[in-house]
Design an enzyme around this catalytic site. Structure first.
Site, PDB file in Angstrom:
ATOM      1  N   HIS A  92       0.789  -1.234   0.000  1.00 29.37           N
ATOM      2  CA  HIS A  92       0.000   0.000   0.000  1.00 29.37           C
ATOM      3  C   HIS A  92       0.814   1.273   0.000  1.00 29.37           C
ATOM      4  CE1 HIS A  92      -4.176  -1.378   0.522  1.00 29.37           C
ATOM      5  NE2 HIS A  92      -3.631  -2.422   1.122  1.00 29.37           N
ATOM      6  N   LYS A 110      -9.150  14.037   3.520  1.00 26.42           N
ATOM      7  CA  LYS A 110      -8.271  12.875   3.609  1.00 26.42           C
ATOM      8  C   LYS A 110      -7.369  13.100   4.813  1.00 26.42           C
ATOM      9  CE  LYS A 110      -6.925  13.878  -0.665  1.00 26.42           C
ATOM     10  NZ  LYS A 110      -6.895  12.633  -1.387  1.00 26.42           N
ATOM     11  N   ARG A 111      -6.625  12.095   5.238  1.00 27.14           N
ATOM     12  CA  ARG A 111      -5.673  12.319   6.318  1.00 27.14           C
ATOM     13  C   ARG A 111      -4.765  13.498   5.973  1.00 27.14           C
ATOM     14  NH1 ARG A 111      -5.636   8.503  10.671  1.00 27.14           N
ATOM     15  NH2 ARG A 111      -3.819   9.686  11.355  1.00 27.14           N
ATOM     16  N   LYS A 113       0.258  14.664   0.833  1.00 25.17           N
ATOM     17  CA  LYS A 113      -1.059  14.948   0.254  1.00 25.17           C
ATOM     18  C   LYS A 113      -1.239  16.450  -0.032  1.00 25.17           C
ATOM     19  CE  LYS A 113      -3.335  10.941   2.490  1.00 25.17           C
ATOM     20  NZ  LYS A 113      -4.171  10.246   1.483  1.00 25.17           N
ATOM     21  N   THR A 123      -8.617   6.420  -2.849  1.00 27.85           N
ATOM     22  CA  THR A 123      -9.955   5.907  -3.139  1.00 27.85           C
ATOM     23  C   THR A 123     -10.965   7.040  -2.998  1.00 27.85           C
ATOM     24  OG1 THR A 123     -10.090   5.171  -0.838  1.00 27.85           O
ATOM     25  CG2 THR A 123      -9.571   3.490  -2.503  1.00 27.85           C
ATOM     26  N   LYS A 176     -14.527   8.130  -5.238  1.00 29.67           N
ATOM     27  CA  LYS A 176     -15.851   8.477  -4.706  1.00 29.67           C
ATOM     28  C   LYS A 176     -16.353   9.785  -5.313  1.00 29.67           C
ATOM     29  CE  LYS A 176     -14.165   6.630  -0.307  1.00 29.67           C
ATOM     30  NZ  LYS A 176     -13.557   7.088   0.977  1.00 29.67           N
TER      31      LYS A 176
HETATM   32  C1  LIG Z   1     -12.276   7.159   1.302  1.00 27.55           C
HETATM   33  C2  LIG Z   1     -11.816   7.599   2.637  1.00 27.55           C
HETATM   34  C3  LIG Z   1     -10.454   7.809   2.884  1.00 27.55           C
HETATM   35  C4  LIG Z   1      -9.408   7.698   1.799  1.00 27.55           C
HETATM   36  O1  LIG Z   1      -9.314   8.941   1.156  1.00 27.55           O
HETATM   37  P1  LIG Z   1      -8.068   9.304   0.210  1.00 27.55           P
HETATM   38  O2  LIG Z   1      -8.451  10.613  -0.364  1.00 27.55           O
HETATM   39  O3  LIG Z   1      -7.982   8.223  -0.816  1.00 27.55           O
HETATM   40  O4  LIG Z   1      -6.874   9.372   1.096  1.00 27.55           O
HETATM   41  C5  LIG Z   1     -10.068   8.215   4.142  1.00 27.55           C
HETATM   42  N1  LIG Z   1     -10.960   8.385   5.131  1.00 27.55           N
HETATM   43  C6  LIG Z   1     -12.271   8.211   4.939  1.00 27.55           C
HETATM   44  C7  LIG Z   1     -13.208   8.442   6.061  1.00 27.55           C
HETATM   45  C8  LIG Z   1     -12.748   7.795   3.693  1.00 27.55           C
HETATM   46  O5  LIG Z   1     -14.066   7.601   3.519  1.00 27.55           O
END
Ligand SMILES: *Cc1c(COP(=O)(O)O)cnc(C)c1O
Length: 803
Positions: A353, A533-534, A539, A641, A645
């Site tokens: 990952h 995101k985190r 990022k 991911t 979405k």
């Molecule tokens: C989808 C999701 C992530 C992953 O987000 P990235 O933008 O791919 O880092 C992290 N936290 C939550 C709550 C999510 O639903």
């Protein structure tokens, strides 16, 4: 409503009766005094009852068909809420609405009363949750294995703009989705001595199972998520207690409780902590003992294990599975070493990952030898065998620099190793596993991540999901490629109008929520520009807030330059010990304070950062987004991911060629994506110039203004020196190339402005994004794993014909 033959269809009256019965006999409550919590529990139990039929049915089918089973081992499952997901997959959402009406409770309120199951940090844990749902939707016999953390990911608050962590307590309320299985319990040992394959642990705990059924789309299949909770082997030492040593008497219980108490709250740095290694072994050993017990209840020849069992390691966290499986096969079941090693390798698969060096797990041989002495011996023997068999170069190996490299261990013990996007898998071959790839060509493959369209489109976005179903039927929910049929509607004016109306409904709902919870009024006509995101330097939330500052500055200088009104939305948590990420959070909040109170920019620019980003908040924000921020330094984000979405929900992406952004852009079309930034190759080259940041800043008026405003304390007037460190790093230690990418990003943002001011053109592109997002369903990902790694088939194929 479609149901399998074993899932009893229900009508509204039956469901209503079931809810009433649970309220009275499970909750012990009179309807006249029932609280939101009571109604939620009663409804949850009534819904759960409907899962049990398909669940038993799936288990029976798997046994009867002697099916191969998949076991997904993951330290994290970021599940979120379960009630609405279950109602949707069972086709009981409308029935529940009418039951709520007739019993007099508010279904929305009930749904939102459920705490998120936050047993994960971010993308990796959420991927595991999407995979579980897709495995069930596809009828692939599978179990997830995880840890039942008493406290999931911490809750985030802001105090004076700074992140404050408080413990999360999802298990203080009854958890209606699980079944305790006290009879499924295994002893897990630690420490002690290992002599000639005879390991005598000096500590041990019991892993005790809790099962959560995971219901698939249309209720046709349900798998199990089995979560382990640690219990003491002996409750306490009565002798010590009687002699007055109360603390020592409780020691066994203390050890056990700590083991499954908390989730480690960091997803990007590795910490060599003893407790973490114990957690990893606890999960892995319990799972493997359970898997072998189940296998031996049906078969007796362990050499055929790979024909009936596929075990997937989600990252290296469960990589001790290789040595542990060999230990169980040799020490406990008497198999020969070489045979055991072959069985283990044919059974195991490993998903990588991350390429971030600071995230690659490695344990000192001292700690490994101390906590798991028998496994340390096995690891050394695996390593010796591999050295002899491959004649590998001296710098390659599992044990290096007195450390066990968990990536190498996982690689060498797996028959397939996969990356999570095309770019990432390519980089895995070229970088971390370059030498191992040459020694084992073909072992590394790609499986691009995906997300479940049930949760991330149907559940999260009813207005858009409804419009899609009205337009092309509802086959897309179980077969996302059908979204292709929307393509011709992209240039249908009437459809685009409906599409914009759906987006607007979501934006108004979000605006109301922001007004109520944060006291900030935002304009639903503005572009909602979202980065959730985190928080991590790679990022690049700081790139986004820098651009926000430049935009604000330029709007004030030149108010009539044709800006599109914007709401910048941020969401995300920082690891508690990650000082730089926490500073970025502080800066975003400080900037929001100033901008949101500026009468000059007013409605033209707002910055919103709601605290405690989690799955439920993602479900609220993503459907309301116009623009999706995917701006990581190229080569750093394995897949992402969140990006998928957003695409599915009709946002356009502004992003770099990183992770799955590359494939998203290929699918939706380059002309429907705002691209900027250096490529992964260019990033590596640019870093060789030690002046890369300085040169870029000196060439950018915008960057100079931004850094000047920050350093003079414009956003921290009471503490003007607050961001001197941050500004110094921007000039001198810009490892993630914010400066180098800034102008390209700023320019791409202005292209987004321009397009947004033409709603017809914008919505045409947004519709095309949705229509071409079918590839990013986790159903497609799971089919790939089934075909290329696990060698399993759906148990549902042909079932409908037979029924
Ligand atoms: C989808 C999701 C992530 C992953 O987000 P990235 O933008 O791919 O880092 C992290 N936290 C939550 C709550 C999510 O639903």
């Amino acid at each position: 409503m479609s149901m399998t033959k074993d899932a009893r269809p229900v009508n509204d009256a039956e469901l209503k009766q079931a809810v009433e019965q649970h309220l009275i006999y499970t909750l012990g409550k009179d309807a006249r005094h029932a609280s939101v919590y009571d109604w939620r529990m009663a409804l949850s139990y009534a819904i759960r009852d409907r899962i049990v039929g398909p669940w038993f049915h799936a288990t029976r089918r798997t046994y009867e068909g002697q099916r191969k089973r998949v076991y997904y081992l993951s330290m994290e499952f970021l599940i979120g809420r379960m009630l609405e997901d279950a109602m949707i997959n069972l086709g009981l959402l409308e029935a529940s609405e009418s039951v709520a009406k007739s019993l007099g409770f508010d279904l929305r309120q009930i749904i939102e009363d459920e705490p998120d199951a936050a047993l994960g940090n971010g993308g990796l844990g959420r991927l595991a949750a999407c995979f579980l749902e897709s495995l069930s939707s596809l009828g692939c016999p599978a179990h997830g294995y995880g840890i039942r953390y008493e406290h999931g990911l911490f809750r985030q608050r802001f105090e004076g703009g700074q992140q404050v962590e408080t413990p999360e307590d999802w298990l203080t309320q009854a958890h209606p989705w699980e079944f305790a299985r006290p009879e499924s319990a295994y002893e897990i040992g630690f420490k002690g001595e290992a002599v000639n394959g005879d390991w005598h642990p000096s500590e041990s705990v019991i892993a005790s199972a809790y099962d959560m059924p995971v219901i698939g789309w249309q209720g046709r299949w349900a798998n199990t998520l089995r979560m382990w909770s640690a219990k003491p082997t002996t409750l306490f030492d009565l002798e010590r207690f009687n002699s007055g040593d109360y603390a020592a008497a409780a020691e066994p219980e203390a050890l056990a409780r700590t083991l499954s108490r908390v989730l480690y709250p960091d997803d990007t740095t590795y910490q060599g902590k003893e407790l973490r290694l114990k957690q990893e072994f606890f999960l892995t050993s319990a799972a493997l003992q359970d898997i072998l017990r189940r296998y031996l209840s049906e078969y007796d020849d362990l050499t055929k294990l790979p024909q009936k069992v596929a075990i997937q390691m989600n990252d290296t966290h469960p990589a001790i599975a290789g040595p542990e499986l060999i230990r169980l096969l040799t020490d406990k079941h008497g198999l020969e070493w070489g045979v055991a090693q072959d069985i283990a390798r044919a059974t195991l698969g490993y998903t990588n990952h991350t390429l971030l060096p600071e995230a690659l797990e490695r344990w000192s041989t001292w700690l490994m030898g101390n906590i798991l002495p028998r496994h340390m011996q096995i690891i050394e023997r695996i390593d010796d065998d591999h050295r002899r068999a491959t004649k590998r170069p001296a710098h390659v190996g599992i044990v290096r620099n007195n450390e066990v490299q968990m990536g190498e261990l996982a690689f060498i013990m797996s028959h397939k190793v996969n990356g999570v996007s095309a770019l990432h898998s390519d980089l895995v071959k070229k970088t971390v596993f370059h030498d191992l790839n040459e020694l084992h060509p073909g072992r590394i493959i790609n499986q691009t991540n995906g997300v479940t369209p049930r949760r991330w489109l149907k559940l999260a976005n009813p207005p858009l999901a409804g419009l899609i179903s009205d337009t092309i039927g509802d086959g897309w929910i179980g077969d996302l490629d059908q979204l292709k049929a929307l393509e011709p509607h992209a240039n249908d004016k009437a459809f685009r109008k409906d599409f914009r109306a759906a987006k607007r409904t979501n934006k108004v709902a979000l605006s109301n929520w922001v007004g109520e919870t944060m006291g900030v009024q935002i304009n639903p006509n503005a572009m909602f520009d979202v980065q959730i995101k985190r928080i991590h330097e790679y990022k690049r939330q700081h790139l986004n807030i820098f651009e926000t500052i430049a935009l604000w500055h330029n709007m004030r200088e030149n108010p009539d330059a044709g800006w599109a009104p914007r709401v910048k939305v941020f969401g995300g948590k920082s690891a508690p010990g990650y000082a730089v990420a926490k500073e970025i959070i502080h800066l975003i909040n400080d900037v929001a304070q100033v901008i949101n109170n500026d009468p000059v920019t007013g409605d033209m620019l707002k910055v919103i950062y709601p605290p405690n980003y989690n799955v439920s908040m993602a479900e609220r924000l993503i459907p309301a987004a116009d623009l999706s921020e995917q701006i990581s330094t190229a080569g750093k984000e394995a897949s992402g991911t969140g990006n998928m979405k957003f695409t599915m929900n009709g946002a356009l992406t502004i992003g770099t060629l990183d992770g799955a952004n590359v494939e998203i852009r290929e699918h939706v079309g380059a002309e429907n994506f705002f691209l900027f930034g250096l490529t992964a190759d260019e990033v590596i080259k640019r870093r060789r110039n030690v002046r890369h940041a300085r040169d870029a800043i000196e060439a950018s008026q915008n960057m100079q203004h931004v850094l000047q405003l920050i350093v003079e304390g414009r956003f921290s007037p009471t503490d003007p020196d607050r961001y001197h460190g941050l500004v110094d790093r921007a000039w001198n230690h810009d490892h993630y190339l914010v400066a180098a990418d800034f102008e390209g990003y700023y320019t791409a943002q202005r292209a987004a402005d321009k397009l947004y001011l033409d709603p017809e053109a914008w919505s045409e592109q947004a519709v095309l994004n949705v229509a071409r997002s079918g590839f990013f369903s986790s159903d497609r990902t799971i089919r790939g794993y089934m075909a290329d790694i696990w060698g399993t088939e759906s148990a549902l194929d042909g079932e409908e014909d037979a029924a």
